[in-house]
Design a protein around this motif. Structure first.
Motif, PDB file in Angstrom:
ATOM      1  N   GLN A  78       0.817  -1.214   0.000  1.00  0.00           N
ATOM      2  CA  GLN A  78       0.000   0.000   0.000  1.00  0.00           C
ATOM      3  C   GLN A  78       0.852   1.265   0.000  1.00  0.00           C
ATOM      4  O   GLN A  78       0.549   2.233  -0.701  1.00  0.00           O
ATOM      5  CB  GLN A  78      -0.924   0.001   1.215  1.00  0.00           C
ATOM      6  N   ASP A  79       1.948   1.279   0.771  1.00  0.00           N
ATOM      7  CA  ASP A  79       2.771   2.482   0.889  1.00  0.00           C
ATOM      8  C   ASP A  79       3.956   2.489  -0.062  1.00  0.00           C
ATOM      9  O   ASP A  79       4.804   3.382  -0.001  1.00  0.00           O
ATOM     10  CB  ASP A  79       3.255   2.651   2.323  1.00  0.00           C
ATOM     11  N   GLY A  93       3.258  11.036  -4.623  1.00  0.00           N
ATOM     12  CA  GLY A  93       2.757   9.732  -4.187  1.00  0.00           C
ATOM     13  C   GLY A  93       2.510   8.795  -5.354  1.00  0.00           C
ATOM     14  O   GLY A  93       2.837   7.597  -5.286  1.00  0.00           O
ATOM     15  N   GLN A 102       4.442   5.111  -6.193  1.00  0.00           N
ATOM     16  CA  GLN A 102       3.766   3.837  -6.421  1.00  0.00           C
ATOM     17  C   GLN A 102       4.180   3.220  -7.751  1.00  0.00           C
ATOM     18  O   GLN A 102       4.315   1.999  -7.869  1.00  0.00           O
ATOM     19  CB  GLN A 102       2.249   4.027  -6.383  1.00  0.00           C
ATOM     20  N   GLU A 155      -3.735  -2.973  -2.017  1.00  0.00           N
ATOM     21  CA  GLU A 155      -4.332  -1.638  -1.920  1.00  0.00           C
ATOM     22  C   GLU A 155      -3.318  -0.546  -2.295  1.00  0.00           C
ATOM     23  O   GLU A 155      -3.092   0.400  -1.535  1.00  0.00           O
ATOM     24  CB  GLU A 155      -4.882  -1.400  -0.510  1.00  0.00           C
ATOM     25  N   SER A 158      -4.734   3.367  -2.500  1.00  0.00           N
ATOM     26  CA  SER A 158      -5.660   3.898  -1.501  1.00  0.00           C
ATOM     27  C   SER A 158      -5.195   5.205  -0.871  1.00  0.00           C
ATOM     28  O   SER A 158      -6.009   5.997  -0.401  1.00  0.00           O
ATOM     29  CB  SER A 158      -5.915   2.860  -0.400  1.00  0.00           C
ATOM     30  N   SER A 159      -3.875   5.454  -0.855  1.00  0.00           N
ATOM     31  CA  SER A 159      -3.375   6.667  -0.214  1.00  0.00           C
ATOM     32  C   SER A 159      -3.291   7.858  -1.174  1.00  0.00           C
ATOM     33  O   SER A 159      -2.887   8.951  -0.771  1.00  0.00           O
ATOM     34  CB  SER A 159      -1.989   6.407   0.386  1.00  0.00           C
ATOM     35  N   ASP A 219      -4.730  10.757  -3.990  1.00  0.00           N
ATOM     36  CA  ASP A 219      -5.948  11.529  -4.220  1.00  0.00           C
ATOM     37  C   ASP A 219      -6.627  11.059  -5.503  1.00  0.00           C
ATOM     38  O   ASP A 219      -6.090  10.239  -6.246  1.00  0.00           O
ATOM     39  CB  ASP A 219      -5.664  13.031  -4.252  1.00  0.00           C
ATOM     40  N   ARG A 255      -4.957   8.722  -8.254  1.00  0.00           N
ATOM     41  CA  ARG A 255      -5.386   7.327  -8.198  1.00  0.00           C
ATOM     42  C   ARG A 255      -5.769   6.830  -9.582  1.00  0.00           C
ATOM     43  O   ARG A 255      -5.383   5.737 -10.005  1.00  0.00           O
ATOM     44  CB  ARG A 255      -6.578   7.188  -7.236  1.00  0.00           C
TER      45      ARG A 255
END
Length: 344
Positions: free
Chosen positions: A86-87, A138, A142, A161, A164-165, A167, A171
């Motif tokens: 996720q991160d 971000g 990813q 996921e 998920s972090s 915007d 995204r």
């Protein structure tokens, strides 16, 4: 291309099973989204696939190779599986090149020339190769994490996921870049998410999980339009449920006499989604008062009340056809609706 077959998989952490005899098949080169509420077992399934946890029962097979069984437990680094958390989990002290090459065998880490093509594959400029993670957005982080997962040319990619972090705008663009990169590599992909719209738009197959078991597995259109249970239907989007009396192809409920997608008899539970309600001028059809309007731009959610009834309805209407609070509107449901056996 390599497919995945999971059979009777059971995983626990000393208490009740987190996964209870789970079965799933992912066809080679396709993407499956595992969708469910928090605590349903989604991430545990991904960790079992990656080899991070040892199941107490069942098998995991990738292609013709058994990775997990009663007799076998292949180590994570030997599974040919890429994992994106996720991160992103980038190393802050390494630049983009160092992060992408980190997962490769030591002898291959000097081949920095492959970093540029990998960055282009995930929709990033090779000019970013010497930047540190804190110099990236971000969405860029990813994509670098995905490039690192793809660097070893894995047969299978697991996404936990990963969007998920971000915007809304990031995204969407990152998801599109990820899809493009995975398709270019022909990777078989499993995405874990709790975002219904993401699962339906991203995947070839959606597997809905509740309490460690799959409630339904099917194509996105199938699970949304024909959910196996009212609970699946409600989890995948807004629904309204009404008790009705069915007689073959029709049902009589609070919305009047409606056509059923499948014939039924006796007491049933009728499921209607907001987009199935059509608002018209009041002309003798079923009428309702507009209670409130939530405007979203392209569309709006309109809350309605039926005369002489406590029943509240929600309709989704185009943004250019939004009524006003206290308006009187006509209601129709022109397309067939789903029903489920009545509850005693």
């Amino acid at each position: 291309m390599t497919g995945i077959v999971i059979s009777d998989l059971t995983v626990g952490y000393g208490g009740p099973p987190v996964l209870d005899r789970v079965g799933l098949e992912v066809r080679p080169g396709t993407t499956t989204a595992v969708l469910g509420p928090s605590g349903s077992g989604k991430t545990t399934l991904l960790r079992a696939l990656a080899g991070f946890v040892r199941p107490s029962g069942g098998t995991i097979q990738v292609g013709d190779k058994v990775l997990t069984s009663a007799q076998t437990m292949v180590a994570p680094e030997q599974r040919g599986i890429g994992y994106v958390r996720q991160d992103g989990a980038l190393f802050p002290h390494l630049d983009v090149t160092g992060n992408i090459l980190f997962g490769l065998p030591r002898a291959e880490r000097r081949r920095a020339t492959q970093v540029g093509p990998l960055l282009e594959l995930v929709g990033l400029s090779p000019d970013l190769a010497r930047r540190r993670p804190d110099q990236l957005s971000g969405g860029q982080q990813q994509r670098v994490a995905l490039a690192r997962a793809l660097a070893r040319e894995p047969d299978v990619v697991l996404l936990d996921e990963p969007f998920s972090s971000l915007d809304t705008a990031l995204r969407a663009s990152t998801r599109e870049a990820t899809l493009t990169a995975l398709a270019a590599r022909g990777a078989t992909t499993v995405l874990v998410t709790h975002d219904q719209a993401e699962a339906l738009s991203f995947a070839d197959q959606v597997a809905v999980m509740f309490d460690g078991r799959f409630a339904q597995i099917g194509g996105p259109a199938e699970v949304y339009a024909a959910p196996a249970t009212p609970e699946v239907g409600s989890f995948l989007g807004d629904t309204m449920l009404f008790t009705g009396q069915a007689a073959g192809p029709i049902v009589d409920c609070d919305l009047g006499v409606l056509t059923l997608a499948e014939p039924a008899t006796g007491e049933v539970l009728v499921m209607v989604r907001p987009e199935q309600l059509v608002l018209e001028e009041p002309n003798g059809a079923l009428t309702a008062h507009v209670v409130s309007v939530a405007y979203h731009g392209p569309d709006a959610m309109v809350r309605l009340s039926l005369p002489n009834s406590s029943t509240q309805l929600i309709a989704r209407v185009p943004g250019h056809r939004v009524p006003h609070p206290n308006d009187l509107v006509g209601l129709t449901v022109p397309h067939p609706v789903l029903s489920f056996p009545g509850r005693s």
